[in-house]
Design a protein around this motif. Structure first.
Motif, PDB file in Angstrom:
ATOM      1  N   PRO A 105     -58.438  51.484  -5.450  1.00 49.69           N
ATOM      2  CA  PRO A 105     -57.490  51.397  -6.658  1.00 49.69           C
ATOM      3  C   PRO A 105     -58.386  50.050  -7.236  1.00 49.69           C
ATOM      4  O   PRO A 105     -58.632  49.065  -6.765  1.00 49.69           O
ATOM      5  CB  PRO A 105     -55.971  51.163  -6.266  1.00 49.69           C
ATOM      6  CG  PRO A 105     -56.402  51.518  -4.819  1.00 49.69           C
ATOM      7  CD  PRO A 105     -57.686  51.555  -4.297  1.00 49.69           C
ATOM      8  N   LEU A 106     -58.051  49.847  -8.573  1.00 50.09           N
ATOM      9  CA  LEU A 106     -58.619  48.810  -9.464  1.00 50.09           C
ATOM     10  C   LEU A 106     -57.461  47.630  -9.331  1.00 50.09           C
ATOM     11  O   LEU A 106     -57.555  46.605  -9.541  1.00 50.09           O
ATOM     12  CB  LEU A 106     -58.690  49.333 -10.752  1.00 50.09           C
ATOM     13  CG  LEU A 106     -59.568  50.303 -11.130  1.00 50.09           C
ATOM     14  CD1 LEU A 106     -59.902  50.562 -12.672  1.00 50.09           C
ATOM     15  CD2 LEU A 106     -61.083  49.863 -10.557  1.00 50.09           C
ATOM     16  N   ASP A 107     -56.203  48.100  -8.993  1.00 57.73           N
ATOM     17  CA  ASP A 107     -54.955  47.223  -8.680  1.00 57.73           C
ATOM     18  C   ASP A 107     -55.086  46.383  -7.655  1.00 57.73           C
ATOM     19  O   ASP A 107     -55.240  47.153  -6.446  1.00 57.73           O
ATOM     20  CB  ASP A 107     -53.888  47.824  -9.123  1.00 57.73           C
ATOM     21  CG  ASP A 107     -52.334  47.020  -8.994  1.00 57.73           C
ATOM     22  OD1 ASP A 107     -52.604  46.028  -8.102  1.00 57.73           O
ATOM     23  OD2 ASP A 107     -51.504  47.213  -9.719  1.00 57.73           O
ATOM     24  N   PRO A 108     -55.318  45.051  -7.457  1.00 62.92           N
ATOM     25  CA  PRO A 108     -55.186  44.620  -6.025  1.00 62.92           C
ATOM     26  C   PRO A 108     -54.272  44.760  -5.141  1.00 62.92           C
ATOM     27  O   PRO A 108     -54.352  44.713  -4.077  1.00 62.92           O
ATOM     28  CB  PRO A 108     -55.481  42.964  -6.546  1.00 62.92           C
ATOM     29  CG  PRO A 108     -55.649  42.672  -8.127  1.00 62.92           C
ATOM     30  CD  PRO A 108     -55.207  44.341  -8.635  1.00 62.92           C
ATOM     31  N   ALA A 155     -52.928  47.671  -0.150  1.00 65.89           N
ATOM     32  CA  ALA A 155     -52.096  48.603   0.609  1.00 65.89           C
ATOM     33  C   ALA A 155     -52.883  49.473   1.372  1.00 65.89           C
ATOM     34  O   ALA A 155     -52.467  50.504   1.808  1.00 65.89           O
ATOM     35  CB  ALA A 155     -51.102  48.797  -0.361  1.00 65.89           C
ATOM     36  N   LYS A 156     -54.233  49.529   0.696  1.00 66.87           N
ATOM     37  CA  LYS A 156     -55.276  50.692   1.368  1.00 66.87           C
ATOM     38  C   LYS A 156     -54.858  51.927   0.760  1.00 66.87           C
ATOM     39  O   LYS A 156     -55.156  52.995   1.362  1.00 66.87           O
ATOM     40  CB  LYS A 156     -55.275  50.675   2.781  1.00 66.87           C
ATOM     41  CG  LYS A 156     -55.640  49.138   3.479  1.00 66.87           C
ATOM     42  CD  LYS A 156     -56.547  49.418   4.300  1.00 66.87           C
ATOM     43  CE  LYS A 156     -56.755  47.837   5.184  1.00 66.87           C
ATOM     44  NZ  LYS A 156     -57.516  46.887   4.410  1.00 66.87           N
ATOM     45  N   ARG A 157     -54.407  52.034  -0.493  1.00 66.66           N
ATOM     46  CA  ARG A 157     -54.173  53.163  -1.033  1.00 66.66           C
ATOM     47  C   ARG A 157     -55.446  53.886  -1.739  1.00 66.66           C
ATOM     48  O   ARG A 157     -56.281  52.840  -2.303  1.00 66.66           O
ATOM     49  CB  ARG A 157     -52.983  53.195  -2.083  1.00 66.66           C
ATOM     50  CG  ARG A 157     -51.725  52.725  -1.607  1.00 66.66           C
ATOM     51  CD  ARG A 157     -50.450  52.874  -2.506  1.00 66.66           C
ATOM     52  NE  ARG A 157     -49.207  52.662  -1.749  1.00 66.66           N
ATOM     53  CZ  ARG A 157     -48.529  51.522  -1.890  1.00 66.66           C
ATOM     54  NH1 ARG A 157     -48.938  50.675  -2.761  1.00 66.66           N
ATOM     55  NH2 ARG A 157     -47.481  51.430  -1.366  1.00 66.66           N
TER      56      ARG A 157
END
Length: 69
Positions: free
Chosen positions: A26-29, A34-36
């Motif tokens: 994901p680009l969102d930190p 959260a390892k998504r």
């Protein structure tokens, strides 16, 4: 390959070329911590048309389309 990478006819691909149809994370930190996985909107297909040469060390990014010739 997360979704789709299409490579046409008579395509030459040199060494150390990378095709990435997603950022791989994901680009969102917060999502990354959260390892998504990458969200579906970040995954975009790659298309390489016929009669293309791709040189050494090229990185083909999500959503790229390389035209014929």
């Amino acid at each position: 390959v997360t979704r789709r990478i299409s490579i046409g006819s008579d395509v030459y691909i040199a060494g150390n070329v990378r095709f990435m149809d997603s950022p791989g994370h994901p680009l969102d930190p917060v999502e990354r911590l959260a390892k998504r996985p990458a969200s579906p909107d970040q995954v975009r297909p790659i298309t390489v048309h016929d009669n293309v040469w791709i040189g050494t060390d090229v990185i083909v990014l999500p959503g790229s389309e390389i035209g014929e010739g």
